[in-house]
Design a protein around this motif. Structure first.
Motif, PDB file in Angstrom:
ATOM      1  N   GLY A 165      40.267   0.526  15.818  1.00 51.51           N
ATOM      2  CA  GLY A 165      39.040   0.862  15.118  1.00 51.51           C
ATOM      3  C   GLY A 165      37.974   1.407  16.044  1.00 51.51           C
ATOM      4  N   ASP A 166      37.858   0.830  17.251  1.00 49.49           N
ATOM      5  CA  ASP A 166      36.854   1.322  18.193  1.00 49.49           C
ATOM      6  C   ASP A 166      37.204   2.710  18.695  1.00 49.49           C
ATOM      7  OD1 ASP A 166      35.519  -1.009  17.791  1.00 49.49           O
ATOM      8  OD2 ASP A 166      35.852  -1.853  19.787  1.00 49.49           O
ATOM      9  N   ILE A 167      38.500   2.983  18.909  1.00 46.90           N
ATOM     10  CA  ILE A 167      38.908   4.342  19.289  1.00 46.90           C
ATOM     11  C   ILE A 167      38.558   5.321  18.179  1.00 46.90           C
ATOM     12  CG2 ILE A 167      40.926   5.827  19.639  1.00 46.90           C
ATOM     13  CD1 ILE A 167      42.165   3.544  21.257  1.00 46.90           C
ATOM     14  N   LEU A 168      38.859   4.968  16.921  1.00 46.11           N
ATOM     15  CA  LEU A 168      38.541   5.845  15.796  1.00 46.11           C
ATOM     16  C   LEU A 168      37.038   6.102  15.724  1.00 46.11           C
ATOM     17  CD1 LEU A 168      39.286   7.368  13.223  1.00 46.11           C
ATOM     18  CD2 LEU A 168      39.205   5.171  11.994  1.00 46.11           C
ATOM     19  N   ASP A 169      36.230   5.060  15.873  1.00 43.31           N
ATOM     20  CA  ASP A 169      34.773   5.228  15.823  1.00 43.31           C
ATOM     21  C   ASP A 169      34.288   6.160  16.931  1.00 43.31           C
ATOM     22  OD1 ASP A 169      34.619   3.571  13.644  1.00 43.31           O
ATOM     23  OD2 ASP A 169      34.028   1.784  14.789  1.00 43.31           O
ATOM     24  N   ARG A 170      34.837   6.014  18.134  1.00 44.04           N
ATOM     25  CA  ARG A 170      34.437   6.866  19.247  1.00 44.04           C
ATOM     26  C   ARG A 170      34.833   8.322  19.012  1.00 44.04           C
ATOM     27  NH1 ARG A 170      33.442   4.449  24.277  1.00 44.04           N
ATOM     28  NH2 ARG A 170      33.237   6.581  25.065  1.00 44.04           N
ATOM     29  N   GLU A 171      36.018   8.532  18.463  1.00 44.63           N
ATOM     30  CA  GLU A 171      36.457   9.905  18.173  1.00 44.63           C
ATOM     31  C   GLU A 171      35.545  10.554  17.131  1.00 44.63           C
ATOM     32  OE1 GLU A 171      38.403  11.724  19.723  1.00 44.63           O
ATOM     33  OE2 GLU A 171      39.939  10.514  20.708  1.00 44.63           O
ATOM     34  N   ILE A 172      35.176   9.810  16.103  1.00 43.31           N
ATOM     35  CA  ILE A 172      34.282  10.352  15.082  1.00 43.31           C
ATOM     36  C   ILE A 172      32.917  10.656  15.675  1.00 43.31           C
ATOM     37  CG2 ILE A 172      33.077   9.798  12.932  1.00 43.31           C
ATOM     38  CD1 ILE A 172      35.541   8.156  12.112  1.00 43.31           C
ATOM     39  N   ALA A 173      32.399   9.756  16.500  1.00 40.57           N
ATOM     40  CA  ALA A 173      31.075   9.966  17.102  1.00 40.57           C
ATOM     41  C   ALA A 173      31.073  11.153  18.054  1.00 40.57           C
ATOM     42  CB  ALA A 173      30.636   8.691  17.836  1.00 40.57           C
ATOM     43  N   ASP A 174      32.149  11.315  18.821  1.00 41.67           N
ATOM     44  CA  ASP A 174      32.237  12.427  19.771  1.00 41.67           C
ATOM     45  C   ASP A 174      32.423  13.752  19.041  1.00 41.67           C
ATOM     46  OD1 ASP A 174      34.186  14.312  21.418  1.00 41.67           O
ATOM     47  OD2 ASP A 174      33.075  13.131  22.906  1.00 41.67           O
ATOM     48  N   GLY A 175      33.406  13.812  18.167  1.00 43.07           N
ATOM     49  CA  GLY A 175      33.625  14.968  17.313  1.00 43.07           C
ATOM     50  C   GLY A 175      34.381  16.125  17.920  1.00 43.07           C
ATOM     51  N   SER A 176      34.499  16.176  19.243  1.00 40.56           N
ATOM     52  CA  SER A 176      35.094  17.356  19.879  1.00 40.56           C
ATOM     53  C   SER A 176      36.591  17.470  19.644  1.00 40.56           C
ATOM     54  CB  SER A 176      34.805  17.342  21.384  1.00 40.56           C
ATOM     55  OG  SER A 176      35.441  16.247  22.028  1.00 40.56           O
ATOM     56  N   ARG A 177      37.211  16.365  19.286  1.00 43.87           N
ATOM     57  CA  ARG A 177      38.668  16.387  19.074  1.00 43.87           C
ATOM     58  C   ARG A 177      39.055  16.207  17.597  1.00 43.87           C
ATOM     59  NH1 ARG A 177      37.464  14.032  23.795  1.00 43.87           N
ATOM     60  NH2 ARG A 177      37.117  12.023  22.750  1.00 43.87           N
ATOM     61  N   ILE A 178      38.050  16.146  16.710  1.00 44.34           N
ATOM     62  CA  ILE A 178      38.319  16.026  15.281  1.00 44.34           C
ATOM     63  C   ILE A 178      38.900  17.340  14.771  1.00 44.34           C
ATOM     64  CG2 ILE A 178      37.339  15.650  12.994  1.00 44.34           C
ATOM     65  CD1 ILE A 178      37.378  13.134  14.637  1.00 44.34           C
ATOM     66  N   VAL A 179      39.962  17.248  13.982  1.00 43.32           N
ATOM     67  CA  VAL A 179      40.633  18.422  13.418  1.00 43.32           C
ATOM     68  C   VAL A 179      40.372  18.544  11.923  1.00 43.32           C
ATOM     69  CG1 VAL A 179      42.897  19.478  12.970  1.00 43.32           C
ATOM     70  CG2 VAL A 179      42.427  18.381  15.183  1.00 43.32           C
ATOM     71  N   ALA A 180      40.402  17.426  11.201  1.00 43.71           N
ATOM     72  CA  ALA A 180      40.184  17.429   9.752  1.00 43.71           C
ATOM     73  C   ALA A 180      39.806  16.025   9.331  1.00 43.71           C
ATOM     74  CB  ALA A 180      41.438  17.898   9.008  1.00 43.71           C
ATOM     75  N   SER A 181      39.175  15.917   8.159  1.00 46.38           N
ATOM     76  CA  SER A 181      38.827  14.591   7.642  1.00 46.38           C
ATOM     77  C   SER A 181      38.615  14.677   6.145  1.00 46.38           C
ATOM     78  CB  SER A 181      37.562  14.041   8.332  1.00 46.38           C
ATOM     79  OG  SER A 181      36.441  14.853   8.026  1.00 46.38           O
ATOM     80  N   ASN A 182      38.736  13.530   5.490  1.00 43.05           N
ATOM     81  CA  ASN A 182      38.354  13.426   4.090  1.00 43.05           C
ATOM     82  C   ASN A 182      37.838  12.019   3.842  1.00 43.05           C
ATOM     83  OD1 ASN A 182      40.657  11.749   3.644  1.00 43.05           O
ATOM     84  ND2 ASN A 182      41.931  13.511   3.110  1.00 43.05           N
ATOM     85  N   GLU A 183      37.705  11.649   2.591  1.00 52.35           N
ATOM     86  CA  GLU A 183      37.090  10.371   2.252  1.00 52.35           C
ATOM     87  C   GLU A 183      37.814   9.191   2.877  1.00 52.35           C
ATOM     88  OE1 GLU A 183      36.067   7.738  -1.792  1.00 52.35           O
ATOM     89  OE2 GLU A 183      37.013   9.730  -1.935  1.00 52.35           O
ATOM     90  N   HIS A 184      39.130   9.292   3.034  1.00 51.19           N
ATOM     91  CA  HIS A 184      39.915   8.131   3.449  1.00 51.19           C
ATOM     92  C   HIS A 184      40.614   8.281   4.799  1.00 51.19           C
ATOM     93  CE1 HIS A 184      39.343   6.213  -0.441  1.00 51.19           C
ATOM     94  NE2 HIS A 184      39.724   7.316  -1.049  1.00 51.19           N
ATOM     95  N   TRP A 185      40.689   9.492   5.375  1.00 47.74           N
ATOM     96  CA  TRP A 185      41.485   9.735   6.568  1.00 47.74           C
ATOM     97  C   TRP A 185      40.741  10.625   7.552  1.00 47.74           C
ATOM     98  CZ3 TRP A 185      46.171   7.218   6.784  1.00 47.74           C
ATOM     99  CH2 TRP A 185      46.642   6.693   5.572  1.00 47.74           C
ATOM    100  N   VAL A 186      41.053  10.435   8.836  1.00 40.57           N
ATOM    101  CA  VAL A 186      40.494  11.266   9.907  1.00 40.57           C
ATOM    102  C   VAL A 186      41.639  11.719  10.806  1.00 40.57           C
ATOM    103  CG1 VAL A 186      38.905  11.373  11.870  1.00 40.57           C
ATOM    104  CG2 VAL A 186      38.326   9.970   9.871  1.00 40.57           C
ATOM    105  N   ALA A 187      41.688  13.020  11.073  1.00 43.46           N
ATOM    106  CA  ALA A 187      42.718  13.599  11.941  1.00 43.46           C
ATOM    107  C   ALA A 187      42.064  14.107  13.213  1.00 43.46           C
ATOM    108  CB  ALA A 187      43.437  14.741  11.221  1.00 43.46           C
ATOM    109  N   PHE A 188      42.626  13.727  14.354  1.00 40.47           N
ATOM    110  CA  PHE A 188      42.047  14.132  15.633  1.00 40.47           C
ATOM    111  C   PHE A 188      43.129  14.249  16.692  1.00 40.47           C
ATOM    112  CE2 PHE A 188      41.894   9.508  15.344  1.00 40.47           C
ATOM    113  CZ  PHE A 188      42.377   9.084  16.570  1.00 40.47           C
TER     114      PHE A 188
END
Length: 364
Positions: free
Chosen positions: A215-238
């Motif tokens: 969960g902490d890795i996911l939160d950091r990836e979302i906050a950083d944003g540079s490696r995010i590829v796609a997202s929707n209401e329920h999923w995040v791809a990075f």
């Protein structure tokens, strides 16, 4: 099936009636799997010598995963099908029947072996022999996800199975031996090395920080944003911060669930869309084939479930047109990966791929 194996139909279209009798005259393959313990690194290794005789790259008109025709009987007795799951005729692990307790083969415990008790299943995604996974529509991918979840639940109740792994190998460069679009499900008699490492590190992270590692890795990836590829209401791809592969994406649910059976209907629906988007983006990076592996990381059956966070990994060995990433000296000999493409630039390449409205099922 004619040799006693199970065949399960999943239906999402108005198609022909499923034929429930396999009329072939075939003998069962006698599995002889074992698992041996590598005491140097603390890992189990499967040994399955009977698999040398399995079907290898047959011509299209002799594909065992296509529907049966008057000219050729296959594993699929029906003239058409949507999604099917059946026991692999040449399984890496199969019900052997003996105890799964490790038994020393000598005076000490350096050489330990257990029977290769387990379950290996094949998941066929479509009767269309030439389709790619990315050619399937979201409804069909949703049916495949339902099959993965159902079979994960079922295999998790088989005594002696410790982990369920759903995966797809795609492309001749990956080593696929049957071109027909399909995946596999393994039920292992042990926790696999990568999952065991995740469980250890998640437990250690909880003890040190009080937080959930995934969960902490996911939160950091979302906050950083540079490696995010796609997202929707329920999923995040990075693209992972320490990606090993030239093109690699992880897809995480926004809430912690241990495995696919724990996901709900809304999560499965949106998963189909984001998975297809990521596949289309990966295929758009290089003007070449995209050999890929889709791997579901699920919690083990009996341990580590409190901290584990379900996620999908999609990776490709394609590093440039006409070039592949090989597991050479450092990777194969030392287990130390060296990636020639930075995760940040890989993510930007994936975001830059222009998709049609039907290909883009999520908002990057």
């Amino acid at each position: 099936m004619a040799d006693g194996r199970d065949l399960i139909y999943y239906v999402d279209t108005e198609g022909p009636t499923e034929i429930l009798e396999d009329a072939r005259d075939i003998s069962p393959v006698i599995p002889a799997s074992v698992a041996r313990y590598d005491a140097l690194v603390g890992e189990w290794v499967g040994i399955a010598g009977h698999r040398q005789t399995r079907t290898y790259l047959p011509p299209a008109n002799q594909c065992p995963l296509c529907p049966t025709t008057p000219e050729f009987e296959t594993e699929m007795p029906s003239p058409d099908y949507d999604v099917t799951v059946f026991e692999n005729r040449f399984p890496s692990f199969a019900p052997i029947g003996a105890s799964t307790a490790p038994e020393p083969l000598g005076a000490d415990a350096l050489f330990m072996e257990i029977p290769g008790n387990g379950r290996c299943e094949v998941v066929c995604f479509t009767s269309n022999h030439t389709a790619l996974v990315s050619d399937l529509n979201p409804v069909r991918i949703g049916t495949v996800i339902q099959a993965w979840a159902d079979r994960t639940e079922a295999l998790g109740h088989i005594p002696g199975l410790e982990q369920v792994f759903c995966f797809i190998n795609q492309g001749a460069e990956i080593g696929v031996t049957l071109a027909h679009p399909h995946g596999q499900i393994y039920g292992y008699p042990f926790v696999t090395p990568k999952t065991a490492a995740m469980v250890r590190h998640a437990d250690d992270y909880r003890a040190r920080t009080g937080g959930n590692l995934f969960g902490d890795i996911l939160d950091r990836e979302i906050a950083d944003g540079s490696r995010i590829v796609a997202s929707n209401e329920h999923w995040v791809a990075f693209v992972p911060f320490a990606a090993r592969w030239p093109v690699e994406v992880s897809i995480y649910p926004r809430r912690q669930v241990p495995d696919l059976p724990a996901t709900n209907a809304a999560e499965r629906l949106t998963l189909a869309a984001i998975y297809l988007e990521v596949m289309h983006r990966m295929e758009g990076v290089f003007d070449d084939t995209m050999p890929a592996i889709t791997a579901w990381h699920q919690a083990p059956v009996n341990v580590g479930r409190e901290e584990f966070w379900l996620h999908m990994q999609i990776l490709s060995i394609r590093r440039a047109p006409g070039k592949l990433k090989y597991l050479a000296g450092s990777e194969s000999g030392m287990g130390a990966f060296v990636n020639d493409i930075t995760p940040e630039s890989a993510a930007q390449r994936l975001r830059d791929v222009v998709l049609t409205p039907t290909e883009s099922g999520a908002q990057a």
